[in-house]
Design a protein around this motif. Structure first.
Motif, PDB file in Angstrom:
ATOM      1  N   LYS A 154       0.718  -1.256  -0.061  1.00  0.00           N
ATOM      2  CA  LYS A 154      -0.078   0.185  -0.037  1.00  0.00           C
ATOM      3  C   LYS A 154       0.913   1.141   0.045  1.00  0.00           C
ATOM      4  O   LYS A 154       1.700   1.493   0.700  1.00  0.00           O
ATOM      5  N   ASP A 155       0.402   2.295  -0.944  1.00  0.00           N
ATOM      6  CA  ASP A 155       1.097   3.409  -0.916  1.00  0.00           C
ATOM      7  C   ASP A 155      -0.043   4.405  -0.794  1.00  0.00           C
ATOM      8  O   ASP A 155      -1.110   4.486  -0.860  1.00  0.00           O
ATOM      9  N   GLU A 156       0.543   5.743  -0.444  1.00  0.00           N
ATOM     10  CA  GLU A 156      -0.395   6.805  -0.274  1.00  0.00           C
ATOM     11  C   GLU A 156       0.155   8.233  -0.965  1.00  0.00           C
ATOM     12  O   GLU A 156       1.316   8.300  -1.155  1.00  0.00           O
ATOM     13  N   VAL A 157      -0.677   8.899  -1.515  1.00  0.00           N
ATOM     14  CA  VAL A 157      -0.451  10.164  -2.115  1.00  0.00           C
ATOM     15  C   VAL A 157      -1.343  11.306  -1.550  1.00  0.00           C
ATOM     16  O   VAL A 157      -2.494  11.251  -1.498  1.00  0.00           O
ATOM     17  N   ASN A 158      -0.756  12.342  -1.051  1.00  0.00           N
ATOM     18  CA  ASN A 158      -1.480  13.373  -0.643  1.00  0.00           C
ATOM     19  C   ASN A 158      -1.519  14.844  -1.623  1.00  0.00           C
ATOM     20  O   ASN A 158      -0.567  15.039  -2.191  1.00  0.00           O
ATOM     21  N   SER A 159      -2.449  15.350  -1.377  1.00  0.00           N
ATOM     22  CA  SER A 159      -2.853  16.551  -2.316  1.00  0.00           C
ATOM     23  C   SER A 159      -3.329  17.646  -1.802  1.00  0.00           C
ATOM     24  O   SER A 159      -4.152  17.545  -0.780  1.00  0.00           O
ATOM     25  N   ASP A 160      -3.157  18.885  -1.926  1.00  0.00           N
ATOM     26  CA  ASP A 160      -3.648  20.368  -1.541  1.00  0.00           C
ATOM     27  C   ASP A 160      -4.330  20.906  -2.678  1.00  0.00           C
ATOM     28  O   ASP A 160      -3.613  21.084  -3.693  1.00  0.00           O
ATOM     29  N   PHE A 161      -5.758  21.173  -2.417  1.00  0.00           N
ATOM     30  CA  PHE A 161      -6.289  22.231  -3.317  1.00  0.00           C
ATOM     31  C   PHE A 161      -6.892  23.512  -2.727  1.00  0.00           C
ATOM     32  O   PHE A 161      -6.874  23.596  -1.771  1.00  0.00           O
ATOM     33  N   SER A 162      -6.895  24.372  -3.487  1.00  0.00           N
ATOM     34  CA  SER A 162      -7.621  25.779  -3.333  1.00  0.00           C
ATOM     35  C   SER A 162      -8.637  26.017  -4.353  1.00  0.00           C
ATOM     36  O   SER A 162      -8.361  26.097  -5.418  1.00  0.00           O
ATOM     37  N   ILE A 163      -9.872  25.842  -3.926  1.00  0.00           N
ATOM     38  CA  ILE A 163     -11.052  25.946  -5.062  1.00  0.00           C
ATOM     39  C   ILE A 163     -11.973  26.881  -4.857  1.00  0.00           C
ATOM     40  O   ILE A 163     -12.808  26.972  -3.627  1.00  0.00           O
ATOM     41  N   TRP A 164     -12.270  27.787  -5.786  1.00  0.00           N
ATOM     42  CA  TRP A 164     -13.211  28.599  -5.850  1.00  0.00           C
ATOM     43  C   TRP A 164     -14.721  28.124  -5.912  1.00  0.00           C
ATOM     44  O   TRP A 164     -15.042  26.974  -6.202  1.00  0.00           O
ATOM     45  N   SER A 165     -15.604  28.987  -5.415  1.00  0.00           N
ATOM     46  CA  SER A 165     -17.085  28.491  -5.529  1.00  0.00           C
ATOM     47  C   SER A 165     -17.404  27.961  -6.918  1.00  0.00           C
ATOM     48  O   SER A 165     -17.302  28.796  -8.011  1.00  0.00           O
ATOM     49  N   GLY A 166     -18.117  26.801  -6.924  1.00  0.00           N
ATOM     50  CA  GLY A 166     -18.560  26.299  -8.371  1.00  0.00           C
ATOM     51  C   GLY A 166     -17.567  26.082  -9.215  1.00  0.00           C
ATOM     52  O   GLY A 166     -17.693  25.677 -10.530  1.00  0.00           O
ATOM     53  N   LYS A 167     -16.196  26.016  -8.735  1.00  0.00           N
ATOM     54  CA  LYS A 167     -14.918  25.679  -9.574  1.00  0.00           C
ATOM     55  C   LYS A 167     -14.371  24.172  -9.265  1.00  0.00           C
ATOM     56  O   LYS A 167     -14.929  23.528  -8.454  1.00  0.00           O
ATOM     57  N   THR A 168     -13.515  23.758 -10.234  1.00  0.00           N
ATOM     58  CA  THR A 168     -13.138  22.601 -10.231  1.00  0.00           C
ATOM     59  C   THR A 168     -11.662  22.752 -10.327  1.00  0.00           C
ATOM     60  O   THR A 168     -10.773  23.284 -11.067  1.00  0.00           O
ATOM     61  N   ASP A 169     -10.940  21.462  -9.503  1.00  0.00           N
ATOM     62  CA  ASP A 169      -9.287  21.664  -9.743  1.00  0.00           C
ATOM     63  C   ASP A 169      -9.112  20.049  -9.907  1.00  0.00           C
ATOM     64  O   ASP A 169      -9.692  19.292  -9.275  1.00  0.00           O
ATOM     65  N   ARG A 170      -7.782  19.967 -10.544  1.00  0.00           N
ATOM     66  CA  ARG A 170      -7.214  18.635 -10.853  1.00  0.00           C
ATOM     67  C   ARG A 170      -6.003  18.350 -10.548  1.00  0.00           C
ATOM     68  O   ARG A 170      -5.193  19.274 -10.737  1.00  0.00           O
ATOM     69  N   MET A 171      -5.502  17.073 -10.174  1.00  0.00           N
ATOM     70  CA  MET A 171      -4.269  16.989  -9.673  1.00  0.00           C
ATOM     71  C   MET A 171      -3.897  15.555 -10.418  1.00  0.00           C
ATOM     72  O   MET A 171      -4.654  14.728 -10.106  1.00  0.00           O
ATOM     73  N   GLY A 172      -2.952  15.416 -11.175  1.00  0.00           N
ATOM     74  CA  GLY A 172      -2.493  14.158 -11.513  1.00  0.00           C
ATOM     75  C   GLY A 172      -1.313  13.810 -10.773  1.00  0.00           C
ATOM     76  O   GLY A 172      -0.420  14.416 -10.215  1.00  0.00           O
ATOM     77  N   PHE A 173      -1.335  12.387 -10.675  1.00  0.00           N
ATOM     78  CA  PHE A 173      -0.369  11.675  -9.732  1.00  0.00           C
ATOM     79  C   PHE A 173       0.183  10.591 -10.564  1.00  0.00           C
ATOM     80  O   PHE A 173      -0.722   9.710 -11.389  1.00  0.00           O
ATOM     81  N   VAL A 174       1.585  10.040 -10.275  1.00  0.00           N
ATOM     82  CA  VAL A 174       2.007   9.035 -11.183  1.00  0.00           C
ATOM     83  C   VAL A 174       1.976   7.904 -10.222  1.00  0.00           C
ATOM     84  O   VAL A 174       2.283   7.806  -9.151  1.00  0.00           O
ATOM     85  N   LEU A 175       1.776   6.758 -11.040  1.00  0.00           N
ATOM     86  CA  LEU A 175       1.650   5.352 -10.187  1.00  0.00           C
ATOM     87  C   LEU A 175       2.670   4.470 -10.771  1.00  0.00           C
ATOM     88  O   LEU A 175       3.084   4.521 -12.119  1.00  0.00           O
ATOM     89  N   LYS A 176       3.098   3.452 -10.222  1.00  0.00           N
ATOM     90  CA  LYS A 176       4.320   2.640 -10.566  1.00  0.00           C
ATOM     91  C   LYS A 176       4.114   1.352  -9.929  1.00  0.00           C
ATOM     92  O   LYS A 176       4.266   1.384  -8.562  1.00  0.00           O
ATOM     93  N   ASP A 177       4.346   0.084 -10.155  1.00  0.00           N
ATOM     94  CA  ASP A 177       4.063  -1.056  -9.452  1.00  0.00           C
ATOM     95  C   ASP A 177       4.982  -1.923 -10.340  1.00  0.00           C
ATOM     96  O   ASP A 177       4.725  -2.370 -11.538  1.00  0.00           O
ATOM     97  N   ASP A 178       5.854  -2.765  -9.701  1.00  0.00           N
ATOM     98  CA  ASP A 178       6.821  -3.755 -10.394  1.00  0.00           C
ATOM     99  C   ASP A 178       6.150  -5.020 -10.345  1.00  0.00           C
ATOM    100  O   ASP A 178       6.814  -6.024 -10.933  1.00  0.00           O
TER     101      ASP A 178
END
Length: 362
Positions: A101-125
């Protein structure tokens, strides 16, 4: 609302400033009192004003290649009328096959009625189902002084799956083995009736619901009673490959080898025209699973199901779990993939059994 260590520090500084203002002639003490009071009040206001819910959608490709990067995206929307100054989310990525198991943390600042996106990379051997889960969001002021939970709304999609498939190698299967697994004499069940009129399973007295076409007229005249034929059940799944998902191993490479051997054996039988089933005990759902493999699409469906549940240290072998389950025991040949011979004798009660051990999937 949660109070952080920073809050206690600011409260301490505020009280110190008040004491400094009351008991000294320092002119800047009043400024410090106002400053720390504004910080605390503003932080509490900012963290407390936004709504209690946010909308989130977690997406990832359905399939990834082991050792290669795959990109997932977390989209968070603010349906409320007030802005969210700081929104912290956590995404867990758990390999359901080996438990990593791994964890990815993210922080957003979102205005009213708006959307924010965060992309993150996964890798498993290693192969397995990588289950991604976005956990509840946490709202706070910019300094993280006050924090509170914000749940995802009912339209949120907070779970998605990414499959890392095993490497498939076509194994050499002798013509004798193929012939054994495909013998004509095993085409009909010896324990269950079916609907194939070309093979008779049993004869019984006529009962309500029986077809007149099944009446055995010659025997009925001799017994002076109406007797009917019960038709045979064709068994297309004459072979069952059982993978023993124990003992639990922390070695992901060892788990990969077992899965790859099982999948490769199934694929090789399919290439030889031998339809079969793959079976294992699903420790997530506490039941014995069997999936029929009668084509390439069915094969990949079986493989994805196989890598979606873990290996577990269990006293019961997969063979014992199979015997105790309500799975139909209609197979004539059993291929048992296990680190030990424990359970082999159980399978021999149902049909011819071949055991494959660790030396076979090195």
């Amino acid at each position: 609302m949660k109070v952080s260590v920073r809050t206690f520090i600011l409260i301490g500084l505020l009280l110190a400033s008040v004491a400094l203002y009351l008991f000294t002639d320092a002119g800047y003490a009043a400024f410090l009192v106002v400053l720390f009071a504004v910080l605390l009040g503003g932080a509490a206001l900012v963290a407390g004003l936004p709504g209690n819910t946010v909308s989130a959608k977690l997406t990832a490709p359905l399939q990834g290649e082991r050792g290669q990067e795959a990109k997932a995206t977390l989209t968070v929307s603010n349906p409320g009328k007030l802005p969210i100054i700081k929104c912290k989310t956590k995404v867990t990525a758990e390999n359901m096959l080996n438990g990593k198991k791994d964890e990815v943390n993210s922080d957003f600042s979102i205005w009213s009625g708006k959307t924010d996106r965060m992309g993150f990379v996964l890798k498993d051997d290693h192969c397995g189902l990588l289950r991604l889960t976005a956990e509840e969001a946490e709202l706070s002021d910019p300094l993280g002084i006050f924090r509170r939970k914000a749940s995802f709304d009912r339209n949120s999609e907070t779970v998605c799956n990414l499959y890392y498939l095993p490497q498939i190698t076509e194994l050499t299967i002798s013509p004798e083995d193929v012939s054994t697994y495909d013998m004509e004499s095993y085409k009909y069940s010896q324990s269950q009736k079916g609907n194939d009129p070309s093979e008779m399973f049993d004869i019984k007295a006529y009962g309500e619901g029986d077809s007149y076409k099944a009446i055995h007229w010659k025997l009925s005249s001799k017994l002076d009673d109406i007797m009917v034929r019960e038709h045979g059940l064709p068994i297309e799944n004459r072979v069952l490959i059982i993978l023993d998902k124990r003992p639990a191993s922390k070695d992901e490479d060892e788990i990969d080898r077992k899965i790859e051997f099982t999948a490769s054996l199934s694929y090789s039988l399919l290439r030889k025209g031998v339809y079969h089933s793959i079976g294992w005990f699903d420790y997530l759902n506490d039941r014995f699973e069997t999936v029929r493999v009668d084509g390439e699409e069915a094969f990949w469906m079986a493989v994805t199901a196989l890598i979606s549940s873990p290996f577990v240290d269990d006293e019961k072998s997969a063979a014992q779990q199979f015997a105790e389950s309500d799975t139909d025991k209609v197979f004539s040949n059993y291929i048992y993939i296990s680190e030990t011979a424990d359970g082999t004798e159980i399978l021999m009660n149902y049909g011819q059994t071949d055991l494959y051990g660790p030396e076979d999937f090195q």
